[in-house]
Design a protein around this motif. Sequence first.
Motif, mmCIF file in Angstrom:
data_model
loop_
_atom_site.group_PDB
_atom_site.id
_atom_site.type_symbol
_atom_site.label_atom_id
_atom_site.label_comp_id
_atom_site.label_asym_id
_atom_site.label_seq_id
_atom_site.Cartn_x
_atom_site.Cartn_y
_atom_site.Cartn_z
ATOM 1 N N ASN A 266 3.160 5.939 -2.785
ATOM 2 C CA ASN A 266 4.318 6.774 -3.115
ATOM 3 C C ASN A 266 4.618 6.797 -4.610
ATOM 4 O O ASN A 266 5.285 7.721 -5.090
ATOM 5 C CB ASN A 266 5.531 6.325 -2.308
ATOM 6 C CG ASN A 266 5.341 6.602 -0.825
ATOM 7 O OD1 ASN A 266 4.538 7.447 -0.432
ATOM 8 N ND2 ASN A 266 6.058 5.878 0.003
ATOM 9 N N ASN A 267 4.103 5.811 -5.335
ATOM 10 C CA ASN A 267 4.242 5.789 -6.800
ATOM 11 C C ASN A 267 3.005 6.345 -7.504
ATOM 12 O O ASN A 267 2.937 6.321 -8.731
ATOM 13 C CB ASN A 267 4.505 4.359 -7.289
ATOM 14 C CG ASN A 267 5.887 3.871 -6.921
ATOM 15 O OD1 ASN A 267 6.826 4.649 -6.837
ATOM 16 N ND2 ASN A 267 6.016 2.578 -6.687
ATOM 17 N N PHE A 268 2.025 6.796 -6.726
ATOM 18 C CA PHE A 268 0.756 7.307 -7.266
ATOM 19 C C PHE A 268 0.110 6.287 -8.196
ATOM 20 O O PHE A 268 -0.472 6.640 -9.220
ATOM 21 C CB PHE A 268 0.934 8.666 -7.956
ATOM 22 C CG PHE A 268 1.636 9.677 -7.080
ATOM 23 C CD1 PHE A 268 1.037 10.159 -5.932
ATOM 24 C CD2 PHE A 268 2.907 10.113 -7.397
ATOM 25 C CE1 PHE A 268 1.690 11.071 -5.107
ATOM 26 C CE2 PHE A 268 3.574 11.043 -6.580
ATOM 27 C CZ PHE A 268 2.959 11.513 -5.432
ATOM 28 N N ASN B 115 -4.833 11.433 -5.327
ATOM 29 C CA ASN B 115 -3.477 11.592 -5.870
ATOM 30 C C ASN B 115 -3.369 12.841 -6.735
ATOM 31 O O ASN B 115 -2.371 13.567 -6.668
ATOM 32 C CB ASN B 115 -3.069 10.359 -6.687
ATOM 33 C CG ASN B 115 -2.744 9.167 -5.818
ATOM 34 O OD1 ASN B 115 -2.483 9.297 -4.626
ATOM 35 N ND2 ASN B 115 -2.774 7.992 -6.418
ATOM 36 N N GLU B 116 -4.391 13.093 -7.549
ATOM 37 C CA GLU B 116 -4.370 14.275 -8.418
ATOM 38 C C GLU B 116 -4.421 15.562 -7.601
ATOM 39 O O GLU B 116 -3.729 16.530 -7.909
ATOM 40 C CB GLU B 116 -5.529 14.222 -9.402
ATOM 41 C CG GLU B 116 -5.361 13.164 -10.472
ATOM 42 C CD GLU B 116 -6.596 12.969 -11.333
ATOM 43 O OE1 GLU B 116 -7.606 13.704 -11.145
ATOM 44 O OE2 GLU B 116 -6.567 12.072 -12.193
ATOM 45 N N ARG B 117 -5.242 15.582 -6.546
ATOM 46 C CA ARG B 117 -5.413 16.795 -5.746
ATOM 47 C C ARG B 117 -4.257 17.043 -4.789
ATOM 48 O O ARG B 117 -3.821 18.193 -4.632
ATOM 49 C CB ARG B 117 -6.717 16.730 -4.955
ATOM 50 C CG ARG B 117 -7.937 16.931 -5.827
ATOM 51 C CD ARG B 117 -9.199 17.122 -5.012
ATOM 52 N NE ARG B 117 -9.521 15.887 -4.276
ATOM 53 C CZ ARG B 117 -10.034 15.865 -3.052
ATOM 54 N NH1 ARG B 117 -10.275 16.972 -2.410
ATOM 55 N NH2 ARG B 117 -10.309 14.721 -2.473
ATOM 56 N N LEU C 197 0.836 -1.204 0.000
ATOM 57 C CA LEU C 197 0.000 0.000 0.000
ATOM 58 C C LEU C 197 0.870 1.253 0.000
ATOM 59 O O LEU C 197 0.629 2.187 -0.772
ATOM 60 C CB LEU C 197 -0.916 -0.016 1.228
ATOM 61 C CG LEU C 197 -1.923 1.121 1.318
ATOM 62 C CD1 LEU C 197 -3.109 0.846 0.405
ATOM 63 C CD2 LEU C 197 -2.400 1.298 2.754
ATOM 64 N N ALA C 198 1.891 1.278 0.849
ATOM 65 C CA ALA C 198 2.778 2.443 0.920
ATOM 66 C C ALA C 198 3.530 2.651 -0.388
ATOM 67 O O ALA C 198 3.652 3.780 -0.876
ATOM 68 C CB ALA C 198 3.757 2.283 2.086
#
Length: 107
Positions: A15-17, A53-55, A10-11
Motif C-alpha cells: 500500500n506504500n508502493f 507498482n509502476e503499471r 507485506l500489505a
Amino acid sequence: MNLPKVIADLAIAQNNFDSVAYANCFSETAVVFDEGKTHHGRKEIQDWITDSNERYQATMQPVSFEEKETESLLKAETSGNFPGSPILLSYHLEIADELIQSLKITG
C-alpha cells in the motif's frame, strides 16, 4: 483479523508502493508466481513488484486469512489501474522462519 507479522508487513509495503520493504518479506530463495510468470529470489521479486507498482498502482485490503498445514491463504481486495478493479485476489503463501517462501497470486 489476526495476520502474521510478515503478512501485515507485506500489505503495508504494497500500500506504500515500497518495493524494498515488500521484497524483504521474502526469503532469499523465495518464489513468486503471478500473471503466468515465475520470479526467483528476493532481487527478482523486488524487480517484479517495482514494475507491477509502476503499471498497476495496486493497493490491497486484506479480507480474510486462513492458515492450513502447509499453506496459508490471504484473500485481499485489490484496487489499482487495471481492468476490473477492484477485484478479490487469493494469495497462496508458504511461510517459514517468519518469511514468505512462496507466493502464488490467483484471481
